[in-house]
Design a protein around this motif. Structure first.
Motif: not given
Length: 209
Positions: A145, A185-187, A195-199
């Motif tokens: 992502s 998926t992680r923060t 910060t953001a959720e990414v894959t």
């Protein structure tokens, strides 16, 4: 594009970022390496140097390479301040379109080896697989992502799945085996503290002979 243009592009990218005093290792690396006996490791596109420093502190003998002289010199300074010898952590400048580090390795890691410039990435990763010793692993972590702090905000960018990446390498299945090919998926925390959720797309290939 000339070597000078490529170096200048990435030097500008790293020069625009504050130099990290103690850069963090990538999460996928720490999850993969924990429990493995230290050996020789090649870090392709070492960037700020968090992976290389973490591995060297664990006892790995690290060859860390980047096309950016800014990134390489910063890592050399951090290694020196940490008391790490050249034997433990060797930071080298390479344009992987033209040169590849010498040696045989128990682990080769390539985290987010993406570039808007010309690079035959499959050829680089294929060379990395061939540089593995028997039993060694190639760890490839790609963006699955687009993080809000990424230099590439193209809304049409495509993130190939790990199995697609593996297929592009066209490695002999009698010599190399895919151990892991998944999305995680992680923060994440960016360079500016956001910060953001990414894959992450995670591919691990093991040399079996």
């Amino acid at each position: 594009m000339s070597n000078t243009d490529v170096v200048e592009f990435w030097n500008d990218v790293y020069a625009a970022r504050p130099a990290a005093v103690d850069p963090r290792p990538n999460v996928c690396l720490t999850e993969t390496v924990t429990g493995l006996p230290p050996g020789a490791v090649l870090d392709l596109g070492c960037g700020a140097g968090g992976d290389a420093l973490w591995l060297a502190r664990l006892g790995w003998h690290v060859t860390a390479v980047d096309v950016s002289s800014v990134a390489v010199e910063r890592l050399r300074g951090l290694a020196l301040a940490d008391g790490l010898s050249d034997d433990r952590l060797s930071a080298q400048q390479h344009d992987l379109r033209r040169s590849f580090p010498d040696g045989a390795f128990d682990l080769v890691c390539a985290h987010y080896l993406h570039t808007p410039l010309d690079l035959d990435r499959a050829a680089v990763l294929r060379a990395a697989a061939h540089a593995l010793r028997s039993g060694g692993r190639l760890l490839v972590v790609d963006h699955g992502s687009t993080a809000p702090w990424s230099w590439d905000q193209d809304p049409d960018v495509r993130h190939p799945a790990p199995r697609e990446v593996a297929a592009d390498l066209a490695l002999d299945p009698e010599t190399w085996a895919v151990e892991t090919a998944d999305a995680r998926t992680r923060t994440a925390t960016g360079p500016d503290g956001r910060t953001a959720e990414v894959t992450d797309h995670v591919l691990i290939i093991r040399r079996t002979v």
